[in-house]
Design an enzyme around this catalytic site. Sequence first.
Site, short mmCIF file in Angstrom:
data_model
loop_
_atom_site.label_atom_id
_atom_site.label_comp_id
_atom_site.label_asym_id
_atom_site.label_seq_id
_atom_site.Cartn_x
_atom_site.Cartn_y
_atom_site.Cartn_z
N GLU A 183 15.01 2.93 -38.59
CA GLU A 183 15.42 3.14 -39.99
C GLU A 183 16.43 4.27 -40.13
OE1 GLU A 183 12.91 4.38 -38.59
OE2 GLU A 183 12.00 6.08 -39.64
N HIS A 227 13.28 5.52 -34.00
CA HIS A 227 13.35 5.21 -35.43
C HIS A 227 14.52 4.30 -35.78
CE1 HIS A 227 10.44 8.31 -37.00
NE2 HIS A 227 10.61 8.74 -35.76
N CYS A 278 7.07 5.25 -34.78
CA CYS A 278 6.64 6.61 -34.48
C CYS A 278 5.17 6.80 -34.87
CB CYS A 278 7.57 7.61 -35.19
SG CYS A 278 7.42 9.30 -34.59
#
Lengths: 239, 766
Positions: A212, A210, A85
């Site tokens: 994560e 994302h 991002c």
Amino acid sequence: MKIGVVTFPGSLDDHDAHRAVRVAGGDPVSLWHGDDSLREVDAVVLPGGFSYGDYLRAGAIARFAPVMTTLIPAARGGLPVLGICNGFQILCESHLLPGAMIQNDHRTFICRDQRLRVENATTAWTSDFTQGDEITIVLKNQDGQYVADTRTLDEIEGEGRVAFRYLIDGPDTSDSVRYDRFAGRNPNGSYRDIAGVTNERGNVVGLMPHPEHAIEKGYGPSLDGLKFFTSVLKSVVSS
Amino acid sequence: MTSATQPTIDTVGNASITPDTEQPWSELGLKADEYERIREILGRRPTIAELAMYSVMWSEHCSYKSSKVHLAQFSENTTDEMNEKLLVGIGENAGVVDIGDGWAVTFKVESHNHPSYVEPYQGAATGVGGIVRDIMSMGARPIAVMDSLRFGAPDHPDTHRVLPGIVAGVGGYANCLGLPNIGGEVIFDPCYQGNPLVNALSVGKMRIEDIHLAKASGVGNKVILFGAKTGGDGIGGVSVLASETFDADGPAKRPAVQVGDPFAEKVLIECCLDLYAAHVVDGIQDLGGAGLSCATSELASNGDGGMRVWLDRVPLRDATLRVEEILMSESQERMMAVVEPGKLEEFMAITKRWDVEATVVGEVTEGKNLEVFWGDEQIIDVPPRSVAHDGPVYHRPMQRPAYLDALQGNVSDHLARPTGGAGLRAALLALMASPNLCDKTFITDQYDRYVMGNTAMAMPDDSGVVRVDEETGRGVAISTDCNSRYAKLDPFAGAQLALAEAYRNVATAGAAPLAVSDCLNFGSPEDPAVMWQFAEAVRGLSQGCRTLGIPVTGGNVSLYNQTADVAIHPTPLVAVLGVMDDVARRTPSGWSDPGQAVYLLGTTADEFGGSAWTQVAHDHLGGMPPTVDLDVERRLGEILVNASRQGLVAAAHDLSDGGLAVALAEASLRNGVGARIWLDQVCARDGVDAFTLLFSESAGRAIVAVPRSEQVRFADLCVSGGFPHSEIGVVEDGAGVLEVQGQFVLPLAELRTAHASTLPAIFAAG
């Protein structure tokens, strides 16, 4: 295996990147924007957020942070770097990756579970995938529209440097019962549906969604994000 | 250090020798008797700076002067047993509760209604910023936000001005702050046309030993202002002073709505957490409404000494600000800390690391008064308590509204009800497509619900659920609710129904309800009918909390939500927070496993007063709201929480607006898995017809999906709890329909289209 996570003022997903590294079996190490030391890490994650507020242009100021003066040459030298991002935006601003990110074409922030296709499974951050894998991870951004000139786009396509592409749900094939504002198109206007790219060497990867946020059961749409981090741990071992 | 110069300073000394100077107390909103009282307290006329400080601190917003006498009921209804869970109660920046394992959680909901109407983006953004700073000032790390929004009619042109701005403001601020938005409401009703409501909630976590309080103690301790510079934004009433003093070409009317900088607040959060971790903060207060006036007087009032502040040390964005403007400015992203001299150096080093400007502006003194200086000249010398805590208290006249008998008498019995399967089917589709019950994804997808990686559940589930302890998974569930149509019909019952619904929503997630915060939005307190509504709602809520055994930890009152004579419906918004051992085990609101049994818990009566069906089908509001029995709610909550803990339920969804039909449709749409439902047994048991069972809004009900293997144990749990339960259907995939046997079959795709098309059709084009 030490994976550095850079914190800029305004970084938001740095703690999450730490967690993802830890869950994948690595040792997360905090790196500070104002410190040019990389603390002998084996790879680096540039996390999501709004570095320095991003009031100028996403990533435009972070690119000049002291930590980047060390990171940019290290990345050119082969250090694995993942930009997520805002991290992707910073990598583009640093010219470590081609292209640029501009505001979503619909001009609103968008947060959703996003399906992607893995287009390149040979990079340091994607080797645990198989080319063509379809994964679902979180997309959340304001400035997520990937743009580049036609020549650059043709070039990276030809060199297999498109790492991820948005999967487009057609209105009729959608099995989602949630309203899909982006049926039939990608969610931010990115050229050629590009969600992430890699450098020629495959050590630097950037993407808007994302990984994560897809590493723990019960706290995200899937566990698909974990392979980004297990990939790099293996690539570091093998190098 | 500022280079500002002041034209003329009205000093304390000057005020003493010029007792007859005319002062603009009326323009500042003070009443004649209030002005007289200030003169009495000081034994002289106030200086212009003192007048400004009193006027803003004695405003309705800061002093709660109309509501105070009623709010006392919250404390009176808090039993010793309820108090045991409270680590910090009403009166501090936010209440704090003990959630076990040494963890404390602080949460609060606050309004930012008027600013959001004037300037939707900044009003909503700074509403989020303000509540997050309240949470920070308790020593906590903010971990989530929620927003309850109420707008006028969706097709009204002004709603198209207000809604996009407010949604973008809530999103723009919290997204950039890195706080997940985990829930809230979006409601439309013409009563909010000129008075949209923006109620923002934040929740934070800390270890119990890390709780901080807003007090200035310890003679010689330094008072530090840190964060953003002070500018001319957010100066409301004080602009009157400026216009009084300056010529027409002077810097008169300043913007009354604050401007937010979420990046500055994000840095401030991290900076504060580092300061707390280093144990260098003795007392702390955020700067919100009334700015420095509030922060200095509240810190000093809560402490054990006096405080001296040099206003000329305040870093300014605008060197032309006058002293009273500096005192009143509501510039965002500022905090004030009290620090021991020996820890000053470390404090400054931490703020420097985060590039946060910090300035020693004052110190704690031996005296009793708050003294403010500009250079050598004293401009304020007041007992801080008289400013911060001993403001005026009004016993406003109250009167039951004259219209209420007619309204309550206008029952819904005469409204034409659908009959037959086709009619019921059409009624359900109409409800699911109605602005208040339709899919809100168009709005909620503009909020980051994932950041921090601890979100276990978010909208459109019944409550937002976040993990607090990453090791154990211990966490909290929060729901905010209010049906103001109920509250209009009966504010006492309406407040209790709001409490009941929020309580139920937390319980369906599997969390044990623990504490309450409220945001009481009403019209003008000067209207006896509004004051009666307010008093009834507070009475209902406080008694309800006592019955349920969960304390009110704090909240906010927003009055004057009316345009001319037309007040909003009374809107006592209730937020309930619950705790669970491991949030990964939360119960979702939608089912996903075919073959599981669907149970209806609770009983249904013919209760349509204020219901969604009367609004959507007939644009009708009248009669009495559903009966609320909080003992039933408590027992239902126990069953839901125990069933979750024992792994007996796979999904649970509360019944509220739109009743059983809407709950079944939502639970089916959540994961795209349908169900086959039969109604006959419950209709016979409760003595109601299919329409009533499907659309009545009787309280104390929920639906659950139970795995076949757990049906016996689940039924035993209900029987031992003495709670009415009935198997009303089965989860079915494949056909992709919601079928109510003998009545209708509704394809989920058709349901989804009706449900999801409404908001994009109205707002996406604009």
